[in-house]
Design an enzyme around this catalytic site. Structure first.
Site, PDB file in Angstrom:
ATOM      1  N   GLY A  75       0.821  -1.210   0.000  1.00  0.00           N
ATOM      2  CA  GLY A  75       0.000   0.000   0.000  1.00  0.00           C
ATOM      3  C   GLY A  75       0.852   1.255   0.000  1.00  0.00           C
ATOM      4  O   GLY A  75       2.087   1.188   0.069  1.00  0.00           O
TER       5      GLY A  75
ATOM      6  N   ALA B  41      -4.061  -8.036   3.219  1.00  0.00           N
ATOM      7  CA  ALA B  41      -3.778  -9.378   2.698  1.00  0.00           C
ATOM      8  C   ALA B  41      -3.026  -9.239   1.383  1.00  0.00           C
ATOM      9  O   ALA B  41      -3.114  -8.204   0.724  1.00  0.00           O
ATOM     10  CB  ALA B  41      -5.075 -10.143   2.449  1.00  0.00           C
TER      11      ALA B  41
ATOM     12  N   LYS C 183      -8.091 -17.219   1.574  1.00  0.00           N
ATOM     13  CA  LYS C 183      -9.275 -16.425   1.940  1.00  0.00           C
ATOM     14  C   LYS C 183     -10.359 -17.332   2.533  1.00  0.00           C
ATOM     15  O   LYS C 183     -11.045 -16.954   3.473  1.00  0.00           O
ATOM     16  CB  LYS C 183      -9.806 -15.664   0.721  1.00  0.00           C
TER      17      LYS C 183
ATOM     18  N   GLY D 109      -4.787 -20.502 -15.389  1.00  0.00           N
ATOM     19  CA  GLY D 109      -5.720 -20.441 -14.264  1.00  0.00           C
ATOM     20  C   GLY D 109      -6.928 -19.537 -14.467  1.00  0.00           C
ATOM     21  O   GLY D 109      -7.744 -19.404 -13.561  1.00  0.00           O
TER      22      GLY D 109
ATOM     23  N   TYR E  63      -4.308 -18.254  -3.307  1.00  0.00           N
ATOM     24  CA  TYR E  63      -4.938 -17.019  -2.823  1.00  0.00           C
ATOM     25  C   TYR E  63      -6.369 -17.307  -2.339  1.00  0.00           C
ATOM     26  O   TYR E  63      -6.736 -16.976  -1.207  1.00  0.00           O
ATOM     27  CB  TYR E  63      -4.930 -15.971  -3.939  1.00  0.00           C
TER      28      TYR E  63
END
Ligand code: UDP
Length: 330
Positions: free
Chosen positions: A36, A75, A145, A284, A141
């Site tokens: 970030g 995350a 989650k 994917g 990923y």
């Protein structure tokens, strides 16, 4: 209300922070600035450059700011990277959430809204995807989650921490003023990459695959405006505080747009010919991902303000024109 936003310097967290502040909430932000940007955090928020894995530091922020609710965005979120470095994802996403929940238990904070993903569903033939579909992630990923969602379920049963998990489809666009928006380094998402062409930062956009079983052969996704997405978080937070009932919701538009349709929409918005080049499929990628968000509409009273992809792209375009080089940390 006193709200803690984890990952508040990221794309989605920085929008949540700004919109919560606009609504008169007191906002504290935790971010370790690994992905970030401090620049994206509204000055009116109390900013803490700490890691969610630092339990004592998180606990101190919760107590000092008398936090009523946590909105958890911190995350890692890149599918490709998660396949290459799965343990990094388990460490940050799963272990990080475990530490955050631990700190919440100690600080007696019992409300959390949580950023989940459509990737928890994996591949399904039938569309749109409702919350009844089986969860079967096909990448690390999505699996982290899902593990985070499961952890919250058990933390609810044992410790009374109530949660709402929001499963996002393709989040895009920017705050209407263009002050903040999507800035990733490296950038992997379709809309910011398309816009790099009219910005003069890339010569063409690559279309990943043209032989999918879709009308024009390119992948179909469900794009949702960031402001609409954040609105759903605010509805969810109020709903959770009043009902004390944990739950989970899809957030999408219910409509699918192909890669080619998105490029065409961007041409209209930017008045630029945007050169597109056919490329190999990206590993994917499912052919179609479309959400049913009927549950969120019905139970949260969520209504989208920006249903048109042109409006989503236009807001992103405004941000990218103002921040040609994206955000940077000093
Ligand atoms: N895509 C593309 N070219 C790019 C980047 C993305 O064709 O340079 C396609 C990608 O294969 C997918 C869609 O655009 O079908 C959206 O990709 P994005 O990475 O934005 O989001 P995802 O659906 O992977 O979460």
């Amino acid at each position: 209300m006193n709200v803690l936003v984890t990952g508040g310097a990221g794309y989605i967290g920085s929008h949540a922070t700004k919109i919560l502040l606009e609504r008169g909430e007191n906002v504290s932000v935790i971010d370790n600035l690994s992905t970030g940007y401090k620049q994206a955090v509204d000055d009116r928020a109390s900013f803490y450059n700490i890691d969610i894995k630092d339990k004592q530091a998180v606990y101190n922020v919760l107590v000092k700011n008398k936090i009523d609710a946590v909105i958890h965005f911190a995350a890692f979120s890149l599918v490709g990277e998660s396949m290459k470095y799965p343990l990094k994802y388990y460490d940050n996403n799963v272990y990080g959430t475990k530490v955050l929940l631990d700190a919440m238990v100690d600080a007696n904070v019992k409300t959390i809204i949580f950023s989940s993903t459509a990737a928890v569903y994996g591949d399904h033939k039938k569309m749109p995807i409702t919350e009844e579909f089986a969860e079967n992630p096909t990448n690390t990923y999505g699996d982290t989650k899902l593990a985070m969602e499961k952890m919250m379920k058990w933390a609810d049963i044992a410790h009374g921490i109530k949660y709402i998990a929001l499963r996002y489809f393709n989040v895009a666009g920017a705050y209407y003023t263009g002050e903040i928006g999507e800035s990733h380094n490296p950038e992997t998402h379709l809309i910011p990459l398309i816009l790099q062409v009219p910005l003069g930062k890339r010569e063409f956009i690559s279309i990943f695959g043209n032989d999918y079983s879709t009308p024009d052969g390119t992948c179909i996704r469900d794009y949702i405006h960031i402001e609409d997405l954040i609105e759903a978080h605010i509805f969810a937070m109020h709903k959770l505080i009043s009902t004390r009932k944990s739950n989970y919701y899809n957030l999408g538009s219910g409509e699918g747009y192909s890669v080619k349709e998105m490029i065409e929409a961007a041409r209209k918005v930017t008045h630029h010919p945007i050169k597109a080049v056919q490329a190999e499929r990206r590993a994917g990628d499912p052919a179609r991902l479309i959400a049913s968000s009927k549950k969120a509409e019905k139970e949260l009273g969520w209504v989208r303000k920006y249903p048109k992809v042109e409006d989503i792209i236009a807001s992103a375009w405004k941000f990218h024109q103002k921040h040609k080089e994206g955000f940077k940390n000093e």
